[in-house]
Design a protein around this motif. Structure first.
Motif, PDB file in Angstrom:
ATOM      1  N   PRO A 265      76.458 -44.028  25.608  1.00 30.40           N
ATOM      2  CA  PRO A 265      76.192 -45.183  26.481  1.00 30.40           C
ATOM      3  C   PRO A 265      76.217 -44.841  27.966  1.00 30.40           C
ATOM      4  CG  PRO A 265      78.406 -45.319  25.550  1.00 30.40           C
ATOM      5  CD  PRO A 265      77.722 -44.184  24.854  1.00 30.40           C
ATOM      6  N   ASP A 266      76.828 -43.709  28.336  1.00 30.64           N
ATOM      7  CA  ASP A 266      76.901 -43.331  29.749  1.00 30.64           C
ATOM      8  C   ASP A 266      75.714 -42.486  30.203  1.00 30.64           C
ATOM      9  OD1 ASP A 266      79.347 -44.612  30.053  1.00 30.64           O
ATOM     10  OD2 ASP A 266      80.474 -42.836  29.375  1.00 30.64           O
ATOM     11  N   ARG A 267      74.849 -42.131  29.257  1.00 26.28           N
ATOM     12  CA  ARG A 267      73.770 -41.219  29.651  1.00 26.28           C
ATOM     13  C   ARG A 267      72.684 -41.954  30.426  1.00 26.28           C
ATOM     14  NH1 ARG A 267      68.878 -38.677  27.835  1.00 26.28           N
ATOM     15  NH2 ARG A 267      68.851 -36.568  28.738  1.00 26.28           N
ATOM     16  N   VAL A 268      72.109 -42.983  29.861  1.00 25.91           N
ATOM     17  CA  VAL A 268      71.040 -43.733  30.529  1.00 25.91           C
ATOM     18  C   VAL A 268      71.653 -44.988  31.140  1.00 25.91           C
ATOM     19  CG1 VAL A 268      68.825 -44.888  30.260  1.00 25.91           C
ATOM     20  CG2 VAL A 268      69.335 -42.841  28.902  1.00 25.91           C
ATOM     21  N   LEU A 269      71.786 -44.977  32.472  1.00 26.95           N
ATOM     22  CA  LEU A 269      72.415 -46.100  33.162  1.00 26.95           C
ATOM     23  C   LEU A 269      71.396 -47.132  33.625  1.00 26.95           C
ATOM     24  CD1 LEU A 269      74.988 -44.159  35.384  1.00 26.95           C
ATOM     25  CD2 LEU A 269      75.321 -45.126  33.096  1.00 26.95           C
ATOM     26  N   LEU A 270      70.190 -46.710  33.957  1.00 28.57           N
ATOM     27  CA  LEU A 270      69.194 -47.635  34.489  1.00 28.57           C
ATOM     28  C   LEU A 270      67.807 -47.033  34.307  1.00 28.57           C
ATOM     29  CD1 LEU A 270      68.681 -50.317  36.060  1.00 28.57           C
ATOM     30  CD2 LEU A 270      68.811 -48.954  38.169  1.00 28.57           C
ATOM     31  N   VAL A 271      66.850 -47.879  33.926  1.00 25.41           N
ATOM     32  CA  VAL A 271      65.450 -47.460  33.769  1.00 25.41           C
ATOM     33  C   VAL A 271      64.573 -48.444  34.538  1.00 25.41           C
ATOM     34  CG1 VAL A 271      63.542 -47.027  32.176  1.00 25.41           C
ATOM     35  CG2 VAL A 271      65.888 -46.466  31.488  1.00 25.41           C
ATOM     36  N   ILE A 272      63.770 -47.925  35.459  1.00 29.16           N
ATOM     37  CA  ILE A 272      62.872 -48.762  36.266  1.00 29.16           C
ATOM     38  C   ILE A 272      61.507 -48.082  36.325  1.00 29.16           C
ATOM     39  CG2 ILE A 272      62.394 -49.615  38.606  1.00 29.16           C
ATOM     40  CD1 ILE A 272      65.334 -50.029  39.020  1.00 29.16           C
ATOM     41  N   THR A 273      60.451 -48.867  36.259  1.00 31.49           N
ATOM     42  CA  THR A 273      59.093 -48.342  36.385  1.00 31.49           C
ATOM     43  C   THR A 273      58.394 -49.013  37.565  1.00 31.49           C
ATOM     44  OG1 THR A 273      58.221 -50.006  34.850  1.00 31.49           O
ATOM     45  CG2 THR A 273      58.834 -47.857  33.921  1.00 31.49           C
ATOM     46  N   GLU A 274      57.460 -48.299  38.164  1.00 26.62           N
ATOM     47  CA  GLU A 274      56.608 -48.823  39.226  1.00 26.62           C
ATOM     48  C   GLU A 274      55.151 -48.605  38.849  1.00 26.62           C
ATOM     49  OE1 GLU A 274      57.482 -47.018  42.971  1.00 26.62           O
ATOM     50  OE2 GLU A 274      59.184 -48.313  43.398  1.00 26.62           O
TER      51      GLU A 274
ATOM     52  N   ALA B  20      55.299 -37.730  48.591  1.00 24.49           N
ATOM     53  CA  ALA B  20      53.966 -38.039  48.057  1.00 24.49           C
ATOM     54  C   ALA B  20      53.647 -39.487  48.421  1.00 24.49           C
ATOM     55  CB  ALA B  20      53.926 -37.835  46.546  1.00 24.49           C
ATOM     56  N   GLY B  21      52.935 -39.678  49.501  1.00 23.62           N
ATOM     57  CA  GLY B  21      52.657 -41.031  49.984  1.00 23.62           C
ATOM     58  C   GLY B  21      51.738 -41.806  49.066  1.00 23.62           C
ATOM     59  N   GLY B  22      51.758 -43.114  49.232  1.00 21.52           N
ATOM     60  CA  GLY B  22      50.887 -43.983  48.444  1.00 21.52           C
ATOM     61  C   GLY B  22      51.568 -44.527  47.198  1.00 21.52           C
ATOM     62  N   LYS B  23      50.883 -45.438  46.543  1.00 18.73           N
ATOM     63  CA  LYS B  23      51.388 -46.030  45.301  1.00 18.73           C
ATOM     64  C   LYS B  23      50.915 -45.205  44.123  1.00 18.73           C
ATOM     65  CE  LYS B  23      51.115 -50.672  47.356  1.00 18.73           C
ATOM     66  NZ  LYS B  23      50.500 -52.011  47.243  1.00 18.73           N
ATOM     67  N   ARG B  24      51.736 -45.173  43.072  1.00 17.14           N
ATOM     68  CA  ARG B  24      51.412 -44.401  41.869  1.00 17.14           C
ATOM     69  C   ARG B  24      52.358 -44.834  40.751  1.00 17.14           C
ATOM     70  NH1 ARG B  24      50.862 -39.341  43.564  1.00 17.14           N
ATOM     71  NH2 ARG B  24      50.966 -39.934  45.769  1.00 17.14           N
ATOM     72  N   PRO B  25      52.039 -44.591  39.488  1.00 20.43           N
ATOM     73  CA  PRO B  25      52.961 -44.906  38.405  1.00 20.43           C
ATOM     74  C   PRO B  25      54.195 -43.994  38.455  1.00 20.43           C
ATOM     75  CG  PRO B  25      50.725 -44.608  37.570  1.00 20.43           C
ATOM     76  CD  PRO B  25      50.735 -44.129  38.975  1.00 20.43           C
ATOM     77  N   VAL B  26      55.369 -44.602  38.374  1.00 20.30           N
ATOM     78  CA  VAL B  26      56.614 -43.824  38.452  1.00 20.30           C
ATOM     79  C   VAL B  26      57.586 -44.352  37.402  1.00 20.30           C
ATOM     80  CG1 VAL B  26      58.415 -42.916  39.957  1.00 20.30           C
ATOM     81  CG2 VAL B  26      56.281 -43.708  40.967  1.00 20.30           C
ATOM     82  N   LEU B  27      58.300 -43.411  36.789  1.00 19.71           N
ATOM     83  CA  LEU B  27      59.377 -43.749  35.861  1.00 19.71           C
ATOM     84  C   LEU B  27      60.671 -43.194  36.435  1.00 19.71           C
ATOM     85  CD1 LEU B  27      60.519 -44.736  33.100  1.00 19.71           C
ATOM     86  CD2 LEU B  27      59.895 -42.484  32.174  1.00 19.71           C
ATOM     87  N   TYR B  28      61.616 -44.102  36.776  1.00 16.33           N
ATOM     88  CA  TYR B  28      62.933 -43.706  37.280  1.00 16.33           C
ATOM     89  C   TYR B  28      63.959 -43.899  36.163  1.00 16.33           C
ATOM     90  CZ  TYR B  28      60.775 -44.483  41.895  1.00 16.33           C
ATOM     91  OH  TYR B  28      59.949 -44.463  42.991  1.00 16.33           O
ATOM     92  N   VAL B  29      64.726 -42.863  35.873  1.00 18.19           N
ATOM     93  CA  VAL B  29      65.796 -42.974  34.881  1.00 18.19           C
ATOM     94  C   VAL B  29      67.057 -42.378  35.484  1.00 18.19           C
ATOM     95  CG1 VAL B  29      66.567 -42.410  32.556  1.00 18.19           C
ATOM     96  CG2 VAL B  29      64.123 -42.747  33.005  1.00 18.19           C
ATOM     97  N   VAL B  30      68.120 -43.207  35.579  1.00 13.48           N
ATOM     98  CA  VAL B  30      69.390 -42.763  36.147  1.00 13.48           C
ATOM     99  C   VAL B  30      70.304 -42.325  35.012  1.00 13.48           C
ATOM    100  CG1 VAL B  30      71.359 -43.379  37.590  1.00 13.48           C
ATOM    101  CG2 VAL B  30      69.125 -44.422  38.026  1.00 13.48           C
ATOM    102  N   HIS B  31      70.843 -41.108  35.116  1.00 11.55           N
ATOM    103  CA  HIS B  31      71.753 -40.570  34.114  1.00 11.55           C
ATOM    104  C   HIS B  31      73.158 -40.457  34.687  1.00 11.55           C
ATOM    105  CE1 HIS B  31      68.458 -38.425  31.489  1.00 11.55           C
ATOM    106  NE2 HIS B  31      68.398 -39.748  31.457  1.00 11.55           N
ATOM    107  N   GLY B  32      74.147 -40.736  33.860  1.00 11.71           N
ATOM    108  CA  GLY B  32      75.546 -40.652  34.285  1.00 11.71           C
ATOM    109  C   GLY B  32      76.388 -39.826  33.359  1.00 11.71           C
ATOM    110  N   ASP B  33      75.762 -38.901  32.593  1.00 14.99           N
ATOM    111  CA  ASP B  33      76.501 -38.116  31.602  1.00 14.99           C
ATOM    112  C   ASP B  33      77.059 -36.812  32.169  1.00 14.99           C
ATOM    113  OD1 ASP B  33      73.969 -37.170  31.978  1.00 14.99           O
ATOM    114  OD2 ASP B  33      73.675 -36.525  29.905  1.00 14.99           O
ATOM    115  N   THR B  34      76.966 -36.632  33.465  1.00 12.65           N
ATOM    116  CA  THR B  34      77.540 -35.448  34.114  1.00 12.65           C
ATOM    117  C   THR B  34      78.494 -35.893  35.218  1.00 12.65           C
ATOM    118  OG1 THR B  34      75.693 -35.311  35.674  1.00 12.65           O
ATOM    119  CG2 THR B  34      75.490 -34.051  33.621  1.00 12.65           C
ATOM    120  N   GLN B  35      79.111 -34.925  35.902  1.00 19.37           N
ATOM    121  CA  GLN B  35      80.048 -35.267  36.976  1.00 19.37           C
ATOM    122  C   GLN B  35      79.349 -35.932  38.149  1.00 19.37           C
ATOM    123  OE1 GLN B  35      82.086 -31.685  38.048  1.00 19.37           O
ATOM    124  NE2 GLN B  35      83.381 -31.673  36.217  1.00 19.37           N
ATOM    125  N   HIS B  36      78.051 -35.692  38.284  1.00 15.42           N
ATOM    126  CA  HIS B  36      77.293 -36.267  39.392  1.00 15.42           C
ATOM    127  C   HIS B  36      76.177 -37.151  38.847  1.00 15.42           C
ATOM    128  CE1 HIS B  36      75.573 -32.342  38.296  1.00 15.42           C
ATOM    129  NE2 HIS B  36      74.412 -32.958  38.433  1.00 15.42           N
TER     130      HIS B  36
END
Length: 431
Positions: free
Chosen positions: A40-49, A121-137
């Motif tokens: 449960p600590d690995r994937v903390l947040l998933v956001i797409t643009e 990389a300027g401009g708009k584009r498809p992006v997948l952001y995934v925040v992980h918390g399974d390490t010390q940082h």
């Protein structure tokens, strides 16, 4: 902040990468049944643009396929019939220091990653952001399309320097813990200035193998130390001290001086770059001549500074060394090899001022224009004269310009006259 784990590839590789990012059990060990348990600590947040959102109930692989499909459709739509990109996606991970754990929440981490992507990389584009918390940082994985909303393809081959410079910039912007050692800063520099240059892959692996700084890092370190040493030197003496300190540290230099005495660039000679040298701009942008001239006391309107650059040019010694090699090894009792002044060649690739300078040394040290002289003796006398002219230019650079400002006229002829036209008056060699 560190930007690392840069990846790209074909569509199937992109699906695998996105699956790894979205799967909470990707790094969990298998149980006795051969299954992996979710962390449960690995994937903390998933956001797409600019792509369909990732549903929590959707399997990671299905969501990954959906995201890659969004990238393909975006690329087709915005390239508008033009040639598609060779690589449609790129991945990079941004890691935050454990010291910043309290102030970097998952949402803030995504906001910082979004800011970094806009800078690189300027401009708009498809992006997948995934925040992980399974390490010390806490770290954010970014997977994004290489085509923006203007149809421009982002270059994925030369952007690593930009990513690392952006990390250093955002550490200041968001008041985060500053990284003292990153690949752009293999040697610590004063203030950890962003943009200290990235070693090539060959250099980087050589550094890991030998445990020693690269050739570029060694020159950068010497330049940094030299600039620190001259900070307390009076302004009118700074440049002379800078040139003298580099020479003492074993770093040669050659300036690209145009006919109008404008300095267009500089090369440094040290270590593996002792023969052909390396441009200051190839070390890093902060070591290009315009940047260095802001810190080493160089004054373009000061003729003595131009003359000192000419007299300190390493190509003079290289030419003398090449001439010295013609003498070869001399056996005891053998007759020394001789040469006439007419046989002494000066490379045509040298700039006009350097050819005139070398011609001056030659005519000064030869008694006649047709008499053969021992090569060893000739080279020794020319080297002695070159050192005398260098020392004269060094003295003028230290005090001549100060006298010129005080009295309105210089008390000595410019060193360029000594170099190419006034040698008879200043000759001190005994024949």
């Amino acid at each position: 902040m560190i930007a690392d784990d840069k990846k790209t590839g074909n569509i199937s590789h992109g699906i695998k990468q996105a699956t790894y990012m979205l799967d909470p059990a990707a790094k969990s060990p298998q149980n006795k049944m051969g299954e992996k348990e979710s962390n449960p600590d690995r994937v903390l947040l998933v956001i797409t643009e600019h792509a369909l959102p990732v549903l929590a109930s959707s399997p990671p692989k299905a969501s990954a396929r959906q995201f890659m499909q969004s990238i393909n459709e975006w690329n087709r739509r915005h390239r508008n019939g033009q040639k598609p990109p060779a690589r449609s996606w790129q991945h990079i991970a941004i890691s935050f220091s454990p010291k910043d754990h309290e102030q970097v929440s998952p949402k803030r981490a995504v906001a910082i990653a979004c800011h970094a992507l806009r800078l690189v990389a300027g401009g708009k584009r498809p992006v997948l952001y995934v925040v992980h918390g399974d390490t010390q940082h806490v770290h954010v994985h970014l997977q994004f399309g290489t085509v923006n909303d203007k149809g421009k393809i982002h270059s994925i081959h030369r952007d690593y320097d930009v990513w690392l410079e952006t990390m250093a910039q955002l550490e200041h912007t968001y008041n985060l813990t500053r990284v003292s050692h990153r690949r752009t800063c293999t040697e610590p520099t004063p203030g950890n200035v962003p943009g200290e240059g990235t070693p090539t892959g060959r250099e980087y692996h050589a550094m890991k193998r030998t445990g020693k700084p690269s050739g570029k890092a060694q020159i950068r370190s010497i330049l940094d130390q030299t600039i620190l040493q001259i900070e307390t030197v009076p302004e009118h003496r700074k440049f002379a001290r800078f040139v003298k300190a580099l020479k003492k540290a074993g770093v040669g230099l050659s300036a690209n001086i145009r006919p109008d005495n404008h300095v267009a660039g500089i090369r440094f000679y040290h270590g593996i770059f002792s023969t052909s040298g390396i441009k200051g701009s190839q070390l890093a942008r902060n070591y290009s001549w315009p940047r260095l001239a802001q810190h080493n006391g160089f004054q373009p309107e000061n003729p003595h500074h131009i003359d000192l650059l000419k007299a300190a040019d390493i190509r003079v010694l290289q030419w003398l060394y090449t001439l010295r090699r013609k003498a070869g090894t001399q056996n005891e009792g053998a007759k020394p090899r001789t040469i006439t002044p007419a046989e002494i060649e000066i490379p045509e690739v040298y700039p006009q001022w350097l050819q005139e300078y070398l011609n001056t040394l030659k005519t000064e040290t030869c008694e006649t224009t047709n008499k053969a002289v021992p090569i060893r003796n000739l080279v020794s006398r020319m080297a002695m004269r070159a050192r005398q002219l260098y020392q004269a230019c060094l003295r003028k650079a230290r005090r001549g310009w100060r006298i010129l400002h005080r009295t309105g006229k210089s008390t000595e002829n410019p060193a360029s006259h000594i170099l190419v036209g006034d040698c008879e008056k200043n000759r001190t060699i005994k024949r």
